[in-house]
Write an enzyme that holds these catalytic residues in place. Structure first.
Site, PDB file in Angstrom:
ATOM      1  N   SER A  91       0.858  -1.194   0.000  1.00  0.00           N
ATOM      2  CA  SER A  91       0.000   0.000   0.000  1.00  0.00           C
ATOM      3  C   SER A  91       0.888   1.235   0.000  1.00  0.00           C
ATOM      4  CB  SER A  91      -0.881   0.024   1.250  1.00  0.00           C
ATOM      5  OG  SER A  91      -1.535   1.271   1.365  1.00  0.00           O
ATOM      6  N   TYR A 133      -1.635  -0.455  10.319  1.00  0.00           N
ATOM      7  CA  TYR A 133      -1.816  -0.923   8.922  1.00  0.00           C
ATOM      8  C   TYR A 133      -0.612  -0.509   8.065  1.00  0.00           C
ATOM      9  CZ  TYR A 133      -3.788  -0.979   4.161  1.00  0.00           C
ATOM     10  OH  TYR A 133      -4.001  -1.191   2.816  1.00  0.00           O
TER      11      TYR A 133
HETATM   12  P1  NAP Z   1     -11.705  -5.405   0.103  1.00  0.00           P
HETATM   13  O1  NAP Z   1     -12.527  -4.818  -0.982  1.00  0.00           O
HETATM   14  O2  NAP Z   1     -12.102  -5.172   1.523  1.00  0.00           O
HETATM   15  O3  NAP Z   1     -11.580  -6.989  -0.166  1.00  0.00           O
HETATM   16  C1  NAP Z   1     -10.838  -7.757   0.738  1.00  0.00           C
HETATM   17  C2  NAP Z   1     -10.756  -9.185   0.247  1.00  0.00           C
HETATM   18  O4  NAP Z   1      -9.885  -9.891   1.143  1.00  0.00           O
HETATM   19  C3  NAP Z   1     -12.087  -9.912   0.280  1.00  0.00           C
HETATM   20  O5  NAP Z   1     -12.083 -10.852  -0.774  1.00  0.00           O
HETATM   21  C4  NAP Z   1     -12.064 -10.623   1.631  1.00  0.00           C
HETATM   22  O6  NAP Z   1     -12.869 -11.788   1.662  1.00  0.00           O
HETATM   23  C5  NAP Z   1     -10.604 -10.998   1.713  1.00  0.00           C
HETATM   24  N1  NAP Z   1     -10.110 -11.208   3.077  1.00  0.00           N
HETATM   25  C6  NAP Z   1     -10.121 -10.353   4.120  1.00  0.00           C
HETATM   26  N2  NAP Z   1      -9.555 -10.915   5.194  1.00  0.00           N
HETATM   27  C7  NAP Z   1      -9.177 -12.158   4.816  1.00  0.00           C
HETATM   28  C8  NAP Z   1      -8.545 -13.242   5.480  1.00  0.00           C
HETATM   29  N3  NAP Z   1      -8.181 -13.157   6.772  1.00  0.00           N
HETATM   30  N4  NAP Z   1      -8.307 -14.368   4.782  1.00  0.00           N
HETATM   31  C9  NAP Z   1      -8.671 -14.484   3.470  1.00  0.00           C
HETATM   32  N5  NAP Z   1      -9.273 -13.487   2.796  1.00  0.00           N
HETATM   33  C10 NAP Z   1      -9.527 -12.353   3.465  1.00  0.00           C
HETATM   34  O7  NAP Z   1     -10.179  -4.914   0.028  1.00  0.00           O
HETATM   35  P2  NAP Z   1      -9.351  -4.254  -1.206  1.00  0.00           P
HETATM   36  O8  NAP Z   1      -9.488  -2.793  -1.105  1.00  0.00           O
HETATM   37  O9  NAP Z   1      -9.634  -4.949  -2.457  1.00  0.00           O
HETATM   38  O10 NAP Z   1      -7.863  -4.590  -0.710  1.00  0.00           O
HETATM   39  C11 NAP Z   1      -7.092  -5.645  -1.267  1.00  0.00           C
HETATM   40  C12 NAP Z   1      -5.644  -5.404  -0.870  1.00  0.00           C
HETATM   41  O11 NAP Z   1      -5.215  -4.139  -1.367  1.00  0.00           O
HETATM   42  C13 NAP Z   1      -5.413  -5.359   0.653  1.00  0.00           C
HETATM   43  O12 NAP Z   1      -4.197  -5.978   0.968  1.00  0.00           O
HETATM   44  C14 NAP Z   1      -5.335  -3.870   0.936  1.00  0.00           C
HETATM   45  O13 NAP Z   1      -4.588  -3.593   2.101  1.00  0.00           O
HETATM   46  C15 NAP Z   1      -4.645  -3.381  -0.320  1.00  0.00           C
HETATM   47  N6  NAP Z   1      -4.838  -1.951  -0.594  1.00  0.00           N
HETATM   48  C16 NAP Z   1      -6.077  -1.439  -0.848  1.00  0.00           C
HETATM   49  C17 NAP Z   1      -6.204  -0.077  -1.097  1.00  0.00           C
HETATM   50  C18 NAP Z   1      -7.520   0.571  -1.383  1.00  0.00           C
HETATM   51  O14 NAP Z   1      -7.604   1.825  -1.418  1.00  0.00           O
HETATM   52  N7  NAP Z   1      -8.590  -0.165  -1.611  1.00  0.00           N
HETATM   53  C19 NAP Z   1      -5.076   0.745  -1.085  1.00  0.00           C
HETATM   54  C20 NAP Z   1      -3.841   0.173  -0.824  1.00  0.00           C
HETATM   55  C21 NAP Z   1      -3.723  -1.171  -0.579  1.00  0.00           C
HETATM   56  P3  NAP Z   1     -14.246 -11.817   2.556  1.00  0.00           P
HETATM   57  O15 NAP Z   1     -15.185 -10.857   1.910  1.00  0.00           O
HETATM   58  O16 NAP Z   1     -14.721 -13.230   2.493  1.00  0.00           O
HETATM   59  O17 NAP Z   1     -13.841 -11.387   3.944  1.00  0.00           O
END
Ligand code: NAP
Length: 248
Positions: free
Chosen positions: A143, A157
């Protein structure tokens, strides 16, 4: 060689976009999720409907047995893995460090750091050439928080994502001789549901305007970079940490 990828957290947000794009590029896809089976099934159905191969894999990345189980199930269903995306991650409500409970911090580190390490370990065990694998690509999702620090929001985080950057640098050196490339993506403000957990559902949309490109990013824009790193086009790229953050 057939292209088979396992994506942790592949059911929603960035992971979902990676799954759908990878399938369009000819990858068979293991779609891991923790609890939301319906979203994972939707991704699998969308891929199958377009003529691709995918399987939903339930498991918590913070639990060793679950991670081993999902790798075994993916291999049984789709064949030997040639790419892994360590994407699953969580954030907790915005707070200053002095206000954070140990329980909250433990969960953030267990999912984001231990989960990524366990995922990377299983990827290494299965794709390394000395273990009988055929090499491959591991992409970790960090991130922009890793370099911004996220003060007054979630330094826990941010610190967990700093660990991902360091893991990427070390593992790229450890696994290069094994034919496994290791890279990371640092997304910026991306429109997904993760921001609900921080208590600011509109965070990406609101703050995105202040980025040099003047808008938040989409999961699909992050997926483009991930799938490129998985591909043979990136065959000389390892140890790279790529910002997909609109200049933030
Ligand atoms: P999201 O929309 O909240 O989706 C999270 C995904 O991870 C869901 O499929 C969820 O499944 C799964 N998950 C959560 N906890 C888990 C666990 N303990 N074991 C297995 N699966 C798990 O998140 P996102 O925004 O796509 O983020 C994806 C990645 O990108 C993360 O690492 C996040 O830190 C990183 N990121 C995101 C952003 C942003 O702005 N969105 C920015 C920087 C980095 P369930 O629904 O079944 O829980």
């Amino acid at each position: 060689m057939s292209k088979v990828v396992l994506i942790t957290g592949g059911s929603r947000g960035i992971g979902r976009a990676v799954a759908l794009l990878a399938a369009r590029e000819g990858w068979s896809v293991g779609v891991n999720y923790r609890e939301d089976a319906r979203s994972a099934d939707d991704v699998v159905a969308a891929i199958a409907g377009a003529g691709g191969r995918a399987v939903a894999l339930k498991g918590d990345v913070a639990l060793e047995a679950d991670v081993i189980g999902m790798f075994d199930a993916a291999t049984r269903a789709l064949g030997p893995l040639t790419a892994v995306v360590a994407n699953a991650g969580v954030v907790a409500p915005a707070a200053r460090l002095v206000e954070m409970s140990a329980e909250r911090m433990r969960r953030v580190f267990e999912v984001n750091v231990l989960g990524a390490c366990l995922t990377a370990r299983e990827a290494a065990r299965r794709m390394s050439e000395s273990a009988g694998g055929s090499g491959g690509s591991l992409v970790l999702i960090s991130s922009a928080a890793a370099r911004l620090g996220s003060p007054n929001l979630y330094v826990d985080y941010a610190g967990s994502k700093g660990a991902i950057d360091t893991l990427t640098l070390g593992l790229a050196k450890e696994l290069g001789p094994e034919g496994v490339r290791v890279n990371a993506i640092r997304p910026g403000l991306i429109e997904t549901e993760i921001h609900v957990a921080s208590g600011e559902p509109d965070r990406a949309r609101t703050l995105g305007r202040s980025t040099p490109l003047g808008r938040p990013g989409t999961p699909e824009e992050v997926a483009e970079a991930v799938v490129w790193l998985m591909s043979d086009a990136a065959r000389y790229v390892t140890g790279a940490i790529l910002d997909v953050a609109g200049g933030r």
